[in-house]
Design an enzyme around this catalytic site. Sequence first.
Site, PDB file in Angstrom:
ATOM      1  N   ASN A 126      86.285  88.230  -5.505  1.00  0.00           N
ATOM      2  CA  ASN A 126      87.438  87.380  -5.232  1.00  0.00           C
ATOM      3  C   ASN A 126      88.656  88.290  -5.109  1.00  0.00           C
ATOM      4  O   ASN A 126      88.997  88.997  -6.063  1.00  0.00           O
ATOM      5  CB  ASN A 126      87.667  86.378  -6.361  1.00  0.00           C
ATOM      6  CG  ASN A 126      86.542  85.374  -6.509  1.00  0.00           C
ATOM      7  OD1 ASN A 126      85.588  85.376  -5.749  1.00  0.00           O
ATOM      8  ND2 ASN A 126      86.654  84.510  -7.505  1.00  0.00           N
ATOM      9  N   GLU A 129      86.049  84.606  -2.655  1.00  0.00           N
ATOM     10  CA  GLU A 129      87.337  83.899  -2.531  1.00  0.00           C
ATOM     11  C   GLU A 129      88.344  84.814  -1.863  1.00  0.00           C
ATOM     12  O   GLU A 129      88.412  86.010  -2.174  1.00  0.00           O
ATOM     13  CB  GLU A 129      87.930  83.509  -3.904  1.00  0.00           C
ATOM     14  CG  GLU A 129      87.296  82.332  -4.579  1.00  0.00           C
ATOM     15  CD  GLU A 129      87.999  81.982  -5.898  1.00  0.00           C
ATOM     16  OE1 GLU A 129      89.224  82.250  -6.013  1.00  0.00           O
ATOM     17  OE2 GLU A 129      87.326  81.469  -6.794  1.00  0.00           O
ATOM     18  N   TYR A 135      92.782  88.678  -4.015  1.00  0.00           N
ATOM     19  CA  TYR A 135      94.054  88.058  -3.678  1.00  0.00           C
ATOM     20  C   TYR A 135      95.173  89.073  -3.459  1.00  0.00           C
ATOM     21  O   TYR A 135      95.960  88.942  -2.529  1.00  0.00           O
ATOM     22  CB  TYR A 135      94.463  87.046  -4.755  1.00  0.00           C
ATOM     23  CG  TYR A 135      93.606  85.809  -4.721  1.00  0.00           C
ATOM     24  CD1 TYR A 135      93.864  84.796  -3.802  1.00  0.00           C
ATOM     25  CD2 TYR A 135      92.520  85.662  -5.569  1.00  0.00           C
ATOM     26  CE1 TYR A 135      93.064  83.661  -3.740  1.00  0.00           C
ATOM     27  CE2 TYR A 135      91.715  84.532  -5.516  1.00  0.00           C
ATOM     28  CZ  TYR A 135      91.990  83.539  -4.602  1.00  0.00           C
ATOM     29  OH  TYR A 135      91.180  82.427  -4.536  1.00  0.00           O
ATOM     30  N   GLU A 162      85.221  84.886 -12.201  1.00  0.00           N
ATOM     31  CA  GLU A 162      86.397  85.598 -12.699  1.00  0.00           C
ATOM     32  C   GLU A 162      86.490  85.700 -14.219  1.00  0.00           C
ATOM     33  O   GLU A 162      87.424  85.170 -14.843  1.00  0.00           O
ATOM     34  CB  GLU A 162      87.671  84.959 -12.137  1.00  0.00           C
ATOM     35  CG  GLU A 162      87.756  85.057 -10.624  1.00  0.00           C
ATOM     36  CD  GLU A 162      89.059  84.559 -10.036  1.00  0.00           C
ATOM     37  OE1 GLU A 162      89.283  84.788  -8.840  1.00  0.00           O
ATOM     38  OE2 GLU A 162      89.872  83.945 -10.768  1.00  0.00           O
ATOM     39  N   HIS A 201      83.250  77.842 -13.949  1.00  0.00           N
ATOM     40  CA  HIS A 201      84.553  78.139 -13.356  1.00  0.00           C
ATOM     41  C   HIS A 201      85.622  77.654 -14.332  1.00  0.00           C
ATOM     42  O   HIS A 201      86.397  76.753 -14.047  1.00  0.00           O
ATOM     43  CB  HIS A 201      84.693  77.471 -11.986  1.00  0.00           C
ATOM     44  CG  HIS A 201      85.744  78.082 -11.117  1.00  0.00           C
ATOM     45  ND1 HIS A 201      85.496  78.520  -9.830  1.00  0.00           N
ATOM     46  CD2 HIS A 201      87.050  78.341 -11.340  1.00  0.00           C
ATOM     47  CE1 HIS A 201      86.601  79.005  -9.290  1.00  0.00           C
ATOM     48  NE2 HIS A 201      87.571  78.904 -10.204  1.00  0.00           N
ATOM     49  N   ARG A 209      80.866  76.898  -1.394  1.00  0.00           N
ATOM     50  CA  ARG A 209      80.835  77.368  -2.772  1.00  0.00           C
ATOM     51  C   ARG A 209      81.594  76.371  -3.645  1.00  0.00           C
ATOM     52  O   ARG A 209      82.810  76.178  -3.498  1.00  0.00           O
ATOM     53  CB  ARG A 209      81.478  78.762  -2.880  1.00  0.00           C
ATOM     54  CG  ARG A 209      81.467  79.279  -4.298  1.00  0.00           C
ATOM     55  CD  ARG A 209      82.028  80.677  -4.466  1.00  0.00           C
ATOM     56  NE  ARG A 209      82.249  80.839  -5.903  1.00  0.00           N
ATOM     57  CZ  ARG A 209      83.418  81.102  -6.466  1.00  0.00           C
ATOM     58  NH1 ARG A 209      84.493  81.326  -5.731  1.00  0.00           N
ATOM     59  NH2 ARG A 209      83.521  81.178  -7.776  1.00  0.00           N
TER      60      ARG A 209
END
Length: 458
Positions: free
Chosen positions: A290, A365, A292, A168, A123, A79
């Site tokens: 994504n 991600e 985290y 995002e 991005h 990616r």
Amino acid sequence: MPQPFPDFPADFLWGAASAAYQVEGAVDEDGRGRSVWDTFTAEPGRVAGGDTGAVATDHYHRYREDVALLRDLGVGAYRFSIAWPRIVPDGKGAVNVKGLDFYDRLVDELCAAGIAPAATLFHWDTPQALEDDGGWIGRDIVHHFADYATAVGERLGDRVRMWMPLNEPVVVTMFGYALGNHAPGRALGFEALPAVHHQLLGHGLATQALRAAGCSNIGIASNHGPVWPASDADADVTAAETYTTLVNWLFSDPLLRGRYPVDELAEAMPGPVAEDLKVISTPLDFFGVNYYQPTVVGAASATDGPSPVVEGALLPPGLPFEPRPVVGYQTTDFGWPVVPEGLRETVSMFADRYREDLPPLYITESGCSYHDPDPVDGRVPDQARIDYHDAHLRALAEAIADGIDVRGYFAWSITDNFEWAAGYAERFGLVHIDYATLKRTPKDSYHWFQELIGKQAG
């Protein structure tokens, strides 16, 4: 004694990820235009150490070496993001053929290595010329984004196997426009809400443009995570619900349900919202998450003290919530809590909320920054990163066993790179970069992933 590693589905997609401004460098080569991150990094005090992405990891010139690392790692997909100002230097108007040529070479190299190209169109590197005209706060940008998608789709659509128009949008909105600690550095508070609507509208138009160009397998890479109330008190629970609406459902409901999560948010959006939502909710082939960390949120403190700080930026006054520390977990060297069960909770909450409206999920991600030692005799020990991915993949396997349709996991990131406002201090990569020489050295986590992927494939 550690538990045996779970088996993933035979067709599970193992991948690694990067982003153009974080790795490419070559910001003034082959007709690339200026992006908001070029402008932002040039402003004193914006980025730790005064770092910029002008060279980054020099992926623009060393992409063959990086694809060889991906091939040896054994991933099925890479990616990467395409730099809008490299393709359309002013964001609109003439297409820069030399920019398309670079991604053509990269995609060919990936295909020759047996790696599926997975392309993100945006991005965070908005062309500066479009930002000067209002950026994502204005409406004109959405049509320019669709034109850019057409140019890329027509050139690469025969070989790219996954498409993500946006990465995002919550981060661009919150940190770029609301708080101002990312490019373009505008601190607009709630006046940043048009950036939500226009990014989502641009995503819908770009999805339609890609399909018209013959592309398929289109989704998004959107940041999400659980929001936990600071206590069982009603005020904290309500604050957490409000926050999760703003950071999760505001960015997924329009795509997956064709409406905003609450009427007040719909009423705050610009333009013909009802008509726009028909475009925004253009069906997706997958939804990329994504992940985290979770967030702990409580009711706003009833004091006149300083406003809470999020990633170095003051929150605007008058918010009905405030973030609190996530306690009881180890943290990365970036200070982020390591909460593997949060990944399982995230995909579960999506499955519970959207049910039959939810397309297949990919984890587009997941990763961690640790301040790894310099290589010694060609080795970089990074057991903490191995532990991170091991635990998150085990949590993901539990979600899959629960019946949630998750089809792949992209490790962030393949190499160390420019970490936005944190500069080069943070290292997320499976491959170490010596920024003085640009030498690549696979870390222990790279070799761990290599062995894991090989066992899963076998």
